[in-house]
Design a protein around this motif. Structure first.
Motif, mmCIF file in Angstrom:
data_model
loop_
_atom_site.group_PDB
_atom_site.id
_atom_site.type_symbol
_atom_site.label_atom_id
_atom_site.label_comp_id
_atom_site.label_asym_id
_atom_site.label_seq_id
_atom_site.Cartn_x
_atom_site.Cartn_y
_atom_site.Cartn_z
ATOM 1 N N MET A 158 7.143 13.503 -2.694
ATOM 2 C CA MET A 158 7.000 14.106 -4.357
ATOM 3 C C MET A 158 7.650 15.943 -3.871
ATOM 4 O O MET A 158 7.072 16.439 -3.077
ATOM 5 C CB MET A 158 6.182 14.140 -4.873
ATOM 6 N N THR A 159 8.124 16.568 -4.987
ATOM 7 C CA THR A 159 8.234 17.421 -5.238
ATOM 8 C C THR A 159 7.771 18.327 -5.678
ATOM 9 O O THR A 159 7.841 17.652 -6.948
ATOM 10 C CB THR A 159 9.950 17.677 -5.214
ATOM 11 N N TYR A 160 8.203 19.914 -5.657
ATOM 12 C CA TYR A 160 7.832 20.520 -6.534
ATOM 13 C C TYR A 160 8.447 20.528 -7.942
ATOM 14 O O TYR A 160 8.892 21.238 -7.849
ATOM 15 C CB TYR A 160 6.857 21.779 -5.674
ATOM 16 N N ARG A 161 7.624 20.195 -8.714
ATOM 17 C CA ARG A 161 7.917 20.731 -10.565
ATOM 18 C C ARG A 161 9.883 21.482 -10.833
ATOM 19 O O ARG A 161 10.119 22.037 -10.022
ATOM 20 C CB ARG A 161 7.555 22.634 -10.563
ATOM 21 N N PRO A 162 10.322 20.160 -11.423
ATOM 22 C CA PRO A 162 9.431 19.254 -11.695
ATOM 23 C C PRO A 162 9.603 18.178 -10.501
ATOM 24 O O PRO A 162 10.044 17.962 -9.444
ATOM 25 C CB PRO A 162 10.492 18.826 -12.749
ATOM 26 N N GLY A 163 8.824 17.393 -10.692
ATOM 27 C CA GLY A 163 9.076 16.189 -9.503
ATOM 28 C C GLY A 163 9.404 15.220 -9.257
ATOM 29 O O GLY A 163 9.695 14.530 -10.624
ATOM 30 N N THR A 164 9.868 15.076 -8.535
ATOM 31 C CA THR A 164 10.542 14.361 -8.558
ATOM 32 C C THR A 164 10.350 13.023 -7.297
ATOM 33 O O THR A 164 9.639 13.813 -6.079
ATOM 34 C CB THR A 164 12.045 13.930 -7.946
ATOM 35 N N ILE A 165 11.010 11.645 -6.401
ATOM 36 C CA ILE A 165 10.637 11.799 -5.608
ATOM 37 C C ILE A 165 11.766 12.550 -4.313
ATOM 38 O O ILE A 165 12.912 11.812 -4.851
ATOM 39 C CB ILE A 165 10.987 9.280 -5.223
ATOM 40 N N LYS A 166 11.290 13.370 -3.454
ATOM 41 C CA LYS A 166 12.271 13.520 -2.563
ATOM 42 C C LYS A 166 12.875 12.780 -1.012
ATOM 43 O O LYS A 166 13.833 12.683 -1.031
ATOM 44 C CB LYS A 166 11.726 15.124 -2.359
ATOM 45 N N ARG A 167 11.348 11.660 -0.668
ATOM 46 C CA ARG A 167 11.837 10.423 0.405
ATOM 47 C C ARG A 167 10.856 9.814 -0.039
ATOM 48 O O ARG A 167 9.986 9.978 -0.073
ATOM 49 C CB ARG A 167 12.193 12.134 1.379
ATOM 50 N N ASP A 168 11.757 8.249 0.272
ATOM 51 C CA ASP A 168 10.922 7.361 0.324
ATOM 52 C C ASP A 168 10.915 6.743 1.851
ATOM 53 O O ASP A 168 11.809 6.130 2.189
ATOM 54 C CB ASP A 168 11.355 6.723 -0.523
ATOM 55 N N ILE A 169 9.578 6.801 2.707
ATOM 56 C CA ILE A 169 9.483 6.514 3.947
ATOM 57 C C ILE A 169 9.067 5.082 4.179
ATOM 58 O O ILE A 169 7.146 5.239 3.241
ATOM 59 C CB ILE A 169 8.651 7.275 4.251
ATOM 60 N N VAL A 170 9.341 4.439 4.602
ATOM 61 C CA VAL A 170 8.386 2.638 5.197
ATOM 62 C C VAL A 170 8.494 2.979 6.217
ATOM 63 O O VAL A 170 8.937 3.619 7.591
ATOM 64 C CB VAL A 170 9.425 1.834 4.851
ATOM 65 N N PHE A 173 0.819 -1.147 -0.003
ATOM 66 C CA PHE A 173 -0.169 -0.253 0.400
ATOM 67 C C PHE A 173 1.163 1.374 0.018
ATOM 68 O O PHE A 173 1.518 1.235 0.956
ATOM 69 C CB PHE A 173 -0.799 0.114 1.012
ATOM 70 N N ALA A 174 1.056 1.704 -1.133
ATOM 71 C CA ALA A 174 1.975 2.891 -0.978
ATOM 72 C C ALA A 174 1.474 4.144 -1.818
ATOM 73 O O ALA A 174 0.322 4.135 -2.166
ATOM 74 C CB ALA A 174 2.909 3.020 -2.358
ATOM 75 N N CYS A 175 1.703 5.336 -1.148
ATOM 76 C CA CYS A 175 1.186 6.819 -1.561
ATOM 77 C C CYS A 175 1.718 7.533 -1.811
ATOM 78 O O CYS A 175 3.203 7.529 -1.086
ATOM 79 C CB CYS A 175 0.607 7.841 0.284
ATOM 80 N N LEU A 176 1.470 8.407 -2.522
ATOM 81 C CA LEU A 176 2.450 9.460 -3.016
ATOM 82 C C LEU A 176 1.569 10.678 -2.504
ATOM 83 O O LEU A 176 0.552 11.041 -2.314
ATOM 84 C CB LEU A 176 1.680 9.900 -4.368
ATOM 85 N N LEU A 177 2.159 11.756 -1.902
ATOM 86 C CA LEU A 177 2.396 12.358 -0.991
ATOM 87 C C LEU A 177 3.363 14.157 -1.613
ATOM 88 O O LEU A 177 3.853 14.169 -2.147
ATOM 89 C CB LEU A 177 2.467 12.223 0.153
#
Ligand SMILES: Nc1ncnc2c1ncn2[C@@H]1O[C@H](COP(=O)(O)OP(=O)(O)OP(=O)(O)O)[C@@H](O)[C@H]1O
Ligand SMILES: [Mg+2]
Lengths: 263, 278
Positions: free
Chosen positions: A209-221, A36-40
């Protein structure tokens, strides 16, 4: 490892009116079966764009998205989607909406009826089966939309701020119900939200996610035990951390808007 | 729907609605009886009513050897005229709408077809159906064919334009949801685009029927020798102003009946639609 959703260096550039908007840049994520993954992230950071790339509505302009080892080329019933606007067909009754995907698949009529009945019961919709969507509250409509994709029996559920338009209490009930369903069927869920609490309450893993351009800023379990309690210290610590991360991006967003307005 | 209200409320509602027409008719009757208006210009309501009854009633005496009682009862001139007009409206509308619907669906759904046919449609659409009268007589002579031709033109364009915009305005979210569920082209068209466009199509049909009703009256004044439009023009030749007015009121009632029928059909087909209470 056999990741069910495999995103490799995905980028997306929109070209509109001669201007270019880089919505996504170099996103690489693997989402394993049953997670169950969330994009925030704040509004406009590209969450929907990424979800639509997985759904196949709008393919990335660079990089690749694979589902079960096959590249995504278009939308399909192996990735059931729940939209914020419900997107129920207003000319179909609740039951007809739920049965539609099975009819497209040409399942036998008896099987369709049986499946629809059990989904209606599971989501407490049985007494509304012959109603039209216009007669339902927002929470009820979203239940029907969830039942409609559950009928597909897809192993992946994609959800784009599905509870964003609901009042707090209804939202909480539906979050509980979604967890119940997820635990019963062990689907892989990719869930978009901009609510920090919602992401902590639901997810195994939160992709900020970061704002423009969208990248993965942090991946938290997220390792907190379910059911998760917003009063729990671990919950609050995570909430503080996520708030910090999201606020940074939110501020970039606002600065961007001020600059745009000044131009 | 008023099914929940009691009969006394309905009665009082009816009385309130009838008050103004009753006063107008009473004043009109009194002025006529006092001789202020020339009956050839404006006959008294009572004279119109008598004439209306004569128009409605069977012309010949009842003769059981010729026809049944009900057939005799319905043999009056008014009913024959109303039937003739209604027949033309229905046939003309079915032809016009029957051609416009598939064409509109094709133009709305396919950009190529739209680009191909839209210029022609844009040129023909502003021509009022009435302007086709000379051509229709030239092509079809007199009688029902030119009348039905004119009526179908009157019904054609409203149905066509509304069908096109109905298909083009289908909310993209429905298309996306259906594609996500796996819908192919045929399913998308029949189960999603067509029902999503029905509110527009039915609006077009209602406007089309209204236009058809206007055109039927005009065409009957020109091409045929029965029907409500023909009858009021004929009455003018004899200076039967009471019959003219009785005919006009009949036209109004028939129009009201057609429109009510269309509204019922709409409400039935669109019971899912937000704007309509169940
Ligand atoms: N079709 C499009 N054409 C041009 N730009 C677009 C298009 N779709 C999205 N964008 C831009 O891409 C960026 C990301 O949009 P996206 O809808 O993915 O954001 P989001 O994170 O889902 O935001 P929200 O929380 O408001 O839904 C935005 O800046 C948006 O303006
Ligand atoms: Mg979005």
């Amino acid at each position: 490892m056999d990741a069910q959703i495999r995103i490799r260096n995905a980028g997306k550039v929109f070209r509109a009116l001669g201007k270019e908007v880089e919505a996504l840049r170099d996103i690489t994520v693997d989402i394993p079966n049953g997670q169950f993954a969330c994009l925030l992230g704040p509004s406009g950071c590209g969450k929907s764009t990424l979800l639509n790339a997985v759904a196949g509505f709008s393919l990335p302009t660079s990089g690749s998205v694979e589902v079960d080892g096959r590249p995504v080329e278009g939308p399909g019933p192996d990735r059931g989607m729940v939209f914020q606007e419900y997107a129920l067909f207003p000319w179909m009754t609740v039951e007809q909406n739920i049965a539609f995907g099975l009819e497209i698949r040409k399942s036998p009529a008896a099987e369709i009826r049986e499946k629809a009945s059990s989904l209606l019961a599971m989501l407490n919709l049985s007494e509304f089966r012959d109603r039209y969507p216009k007669d339902l509250s927002g929470g009820m409509r979203q239940r029907v939309a969830i039942a409609r994709v559950l009928a597909l029996d897809s192993r992946i559920l994609l959800m784009d701020e599905p509870f964003g338009a609901l009042d707090a209490l209804t939202r909480h009930n539906l979050q509980d119900e979604l967890l119940r369903i997820w635990e019963a069927f062990r689907k892989t869920i990719l869930f978009v939200t901009h609510s920090i609490e919602e992401s902590i309450f639901l997810a195994d893993r939160i992709l900020v996610m970061t704002y423009r351009p969208g990248t993965i800023k942090r991946d938290i379990v997220v390792t907190l035990h379910r059911p998760r309690d917003p009063g729990d210290p671990g919950f609050n610590e995570l909430k503080r951390e996520l708030t910090q991360l999201v606020m940074e991006e939110q501020r970039r967003h606002e600065r961007d808007e001020v600059l745009c307005a000044a131009r | 729907m008023t099914s929940g209200t009691g009969w006394s409320e309905r009665l009082s509602g009816f009385l309130r609605g009838a008050a103004v027409p009753a006063v107008v008719i009473a004043v009109w009757q009194i002025l006529s009886m006092m001789g202020y208006v020339n009956p050839q210009i404006l006959p008294a309501p009572s004279a119109v009513l008598v004439r209306w009854y004569q128009y409605l009633a069977p012309i010949e005496a009842y003769d059981p050897s010729k026809s049944g009682y009900v057939a005799w009862l319905l043999s009056g001139e008014l009913l024959a005229d109303a039937y003739a007009s209604l027949y033309r409206v229905v046939v003309g509308f079915l032809i016009g709408a029957g051609l416009a619907l598939p064409l509109g669906l094709a133009m709305g759904a396919t950009e190529r077809v739209y680009k191909l046919l839209d210029p022609l449609v844009q040129i023909l659409r502003p021509i009022p159906p009435i302007a086709y009268i000379p051509l229709s007589i030239l092509w079809f002579g007199l009688g029902n064919p030119p009348a039905i031709f004119l009526i179908s033109i009157g019904a054609f364009f409203p149905v066509l334009m509304n069908t096109i915009s109905g298909v083009r305005h289908v909310d993209g979210i429905y298309i996306r949801a259906a594609r996500n569920l796996g819908a192919g082209r045929a399913t998308m068209f029949l189960r999603v685009i067509l029902p999503a466009a029905t509110p527009y199509i039915l609006t077009g049909a209602r406007i089309g029927v209204g236009t058809a009703f206007i055109v039927v009256i005009v065409s009957e004044m020109i091409a045929v020798n029965n029907g409500l439009g023909f009858r009021i023009l004929e009455a003018r030749e004899f200076f039967w102003s009471d019959k003219i007015i009785a005919g006009m009121l009949s036209i109004g009632l028939l129009g009201l009946g057609i429109d009510t029928g269309m509204e019922r059909l709409n409400a039935h087909l669109l019971k899912w639609h937000r704007g309509i209470e169940s």
